[in-house]
Scaffold this active site. Sequence first.
Site, PDB file in Angstrom:
ATOM      1  N   ARG A 152      29.233  49.008  36.010  1.00  0.00           N
ATOM      2  CA  ARG A 152      28.326  47.875  36.166  1.00  0.00           C
ATOM      3  C   ARG A 152      27.674  47.866  37.554  1.00  0.00           C
ATOM      4  O   ARG A 152      26.458  47.786  37.673  1.00  0.00           O
ATOM      5  CB  ARG A 152      29.078  46.561  35.950  1.00  0.00           C
ATOM      6  CG  ARG A 152      29.683  46.360  34.572  1.00  0.00           C
ATOM      7  CD  ARG A 152      28.627  46.375  33.483  1.00  0.00           C
ATOM      8  NE  ARG A 152      27.634  45.327  33.657  1.00  0.00           N
ATOM      9  CZ  ARG A 152      26.420  45.346  33.098  1.00  0.00           C
ATOM     10  NH1 ARG A 152      26.046  46.386  32.365  1.00  0.00           N
ATOM     11  NH2 ARG A 152      25.589  44.344  33.266  1.00  0.00           N
ATOM     12  N   CYS A 154      32.683  40.290  45.037  1.00  0.00           N
ATOM     13  CA  CYS A 154      31.524  39.435  44.751  1.00  0.00           C
ATOM     14  C   CYS A 154      31.804  37.999  45.145  1.00  0.00           C
ATOM     15  O   CYS A 154      30.945  37.309  45.715  1.00  0.00           O
ATOM     16  CB  CYS A 154      31.148  39.536  43.271  1.00  0.00           C
ATOM     17  SG  CYS A 154      32.488  39.139  42.124  1.00  0.00           S
ATOM     18  N   THR A 155      33.006  37.517  44.865  1.00  0.00           N
ATOM     19  CA  THR A 155      33.345  36.131  45.181  1.00  0.00           C
ATOM     20  C   THR A 155      33.446  35.919  46.684  1.00  0.00           C
ATOM     21  O   THR A 155      32.961  34.909  47.214  1.00  0.00           O
ATOM     22  CB  THR A 155      34.672  35.732  44.503  1.00  0.00           C
ATOM     23  OG1 THR A 155      34.560  35.933  43.094  1.00  0.00           O
ATOM     24  CG2 THR A 155      35.012  34.280  44.785  1.00  0.00           C
ATOM     25  N   HIS A 201      34.710  32.480  36.761  1.00  0.00           N
ATOM     26  CA  HIS A 201      34.154  33.833  36.804  1.00  0.00           C
ATOM     27  C   HIS A 201      33.887  34.379  35.410  1.00  0.00           C
ATOM     28  O   HIS A 201      34.719  34.270  34.508  1.00  0.00           O
ATOM     29  CB  HIS A 201      35.138  34.757  37.541  1.00  0.00           C
ATOM     30  CG  HIS A 201      34.529  36.009  38.074  1.00  0.00           C
ATOM     31  ND1 HIS A 201      34.059  37.015  37.268  1.00  0.00           N
ATOM     32  CD2 HIS A 201      34.317  36.426  39.348  1.00  0.00           C
ATOM     33  CE1 HIS A 201      33.587  37.990  38.013  1.00  0.00           C
ATOM     34  NE2 HIS A 201      33.722  37.659  39.291  1.00  0.00           N
ATOM     35  N   THR A 256      34.987  40.468  32.797  1.00  0.00           N
ATOM     36  CA  THR A 256      34.621  41.799  33.279  1.00  0.00           C
ATOM     37  C   THR A 256      35.241  42.861  32.378  1.00  0.00           C
ATOM     38  O   THR A 256      36.037  42.558  31.481  1.00  0.00           O
ATOM     39  CB  THR A 256      35.101  42.033  34.720  1.00  0.00           C
ATOM     40  OG1 THR A 256      36.537  42.114  34.737  1.00  0.00           O
ATOM     41  CG2 THR A 256      34.645  40.907  35.638  1.00  0.00           C
ATOM     42  N   THR A 300      42.985  35.496  42.185  1.00  0.00           N
ATOM     43  CA  THR A 300      41.917  36.094  42.985  1.00  0.00           C
ATOM     44  C   THR A 300      42.346  36.106  44.442  1.00  0.00           C
ATOM     45  O   THR A 300      42.967  35.156  44.919  1.00  0.00           O
ATOM     46  CB  THR A 300      40.591  35.327  42.846  1.00  0.00           C
ATOM     47  OG1 THR A 300      39.617  35.907  43.725  1.00  0.00           O
ATOM     48  CG2 THR A 300      40.741  33.858  43.198  1.00  0.00           C
ATOM     49  N   ARG A 340      38.639  33.092  34.267  1.00  0.00           N
ATOM     50  CA  ARG A 340      37.641  33.928  33.608  1.00  0.00           C
ATOM     51  C   ARG A 340      37.151  33.190  32.358  1.00  0.00           C
ATOM     52  O   ARG A 340      37.947  32.650  31.591  1.00  0.00           O
ATOM     53  CB  ARG A 340      38.252  35.275  33.209  1.00  0.00           C
ATOM     54  CG  ARG A 340      38.712  36.134  34.406  1.00  0.00           C
ATOM     55  CD  ARG A 340      37.526  36.696  35.160  1.00  0.00           C
ATOM     56  NE  ARG A 340      37.924  37.514  36.290  1.00  0.00           N
ATOM     57  CZ  ARG A 340      38.128  38.834  36.241  1.00  0.00           C
ATOM     58  NH1 ARG A 340      37.973  39.476  35.090  1.00  0.00           N
ATOM     59  NH2 ARG A 340      38.480  39.501  37.321  1.00  0.00           N
TER      60      ARG A 340
END
Length: 477
Positions: free
Chosen positions: A136, A288-289, A315, A318, A346, A369
């Site tokens: 990705r 990313c976070t 989130h 993924t 996380t 998620r």
Amino acid sequence: MSADKHLQSWQERFEMAEAMQPLLGKLYRNQGVEVVVYGKPLLNASTIEIIKAHRLVRRHVGEKLRLRESFPFVQALSKLAVKQCKVDIGKLAVNYWRDHTDVSEIENYMAKELADAIDHADDVAPRDVVLYGFGRIGRLLARLLIERTGRSNKLRLRAIVLRGGKKGDLEKRASLLRRDSVHGPFNGSVEVDEENNAIIANGTYIQVIYANSPDEVDYTKYDISDALVVDNTGIWKDEGGLGLHLKSPGASKVLLTAPAKGAIKNIVYGVNEGDITPEDIIVSAASCTTNAITPVLKAVNDKYGIENGHVETIHSYTNDQNLIDNYHTADRRGRSAPLNMVITETGAAKAVAKALPVLAGKLTGNAIRVPTPNVSMAIISMNLNAETSKDELNEYLKDTALQSPLQNQIDYTDSTEIVSSDLVGSRYAGVIDSQATIAEGKRAILYVWYDNEFGYSCQVVGVMQTMLGLTTLSLPA
């Protein structure tokens, strides 16, 4: 205004935007000049995107900037020997029209304002980039690098490294670059060179190399040297594992697109990229976070001070999760991602301290998620050292998003209708949803949207440029 006048006004703007496009393209391809309007990039922008960028000027200065007012500045810019810089024609135009009423002095004004970039020595050699992994993030990085293709481009994608190599693999990889269910079709053409095992995208020749380990590749065989290897597999996260890349001839530096372990620097572009030194050969672009929340936390801490806080990440799922229930080594992640909200851990909150040490030990975090394929949200709950209110905090964050050094990381919206899908393709690390802000006394809660794929990839490119010493002069200052 009559209906005909509305249509006439739209036609004028559309035609002006169309006239801008070839000038914008030539400026970048031939001179390395990237044109923006109050930070909004116009490189490869459609006519509609150019028009929208001009409309957003109202957010910055309280009045709109007409394309007929900015177009002469693009024309003047195309006549100047300006090289290797980013030029904000929005700011230049607004500043000019405050004191002038005609176009006669625009060229002289531009020459004065851009003096530092005129006949600027273009002595920085292009640098080779290798994407190790093509998932990705790897494919979005490829898109971002390819959109900058041109003779003046200093960041050149030379190869991607993959495991496998079965029959038909090359065409499937190319197809995944061409089409994306979330981000839409690739903006250009993608061809496959089966004989030489390569993908050609918008004229960029990308060698496809198959290897099972980072130390198995001899990049010099493909005329690749002194390359930055961007590892987006997430398999190797410590100095020992990532150091394997440096055993491959032709590789000189490594960037990890995930949080690193040990003493490796975790960099959030816009916050602590200044910590990168020429001696740093292995660097992490964090998660990313972490990229979404750190700029916002820095802004809040700079003004109010943060005593402590908690970050809850909502989130998107993924590839690490299962489509349907199946075995997974991690707790709960084996349950169907499209059908469930899944509580998981996380490390983003703790990772903030690596980029912003002043917040060490002050934050906790958790993640949920959810069944969306992209765009996430961080809910940041804080106890501050100073009192504030919703209006005051929002006004400060709006100004931060528009005027501060963090304006390329933080965006701001006051829409009452925005939802996650509206943020797909956002180039910002995070977008503050001001309508959801809660603040009273020393207590504040912020809601920050982020495209956990594309926005993060834009941050990664910034770290890449910094590691290779390819920072760009931005004008006006």
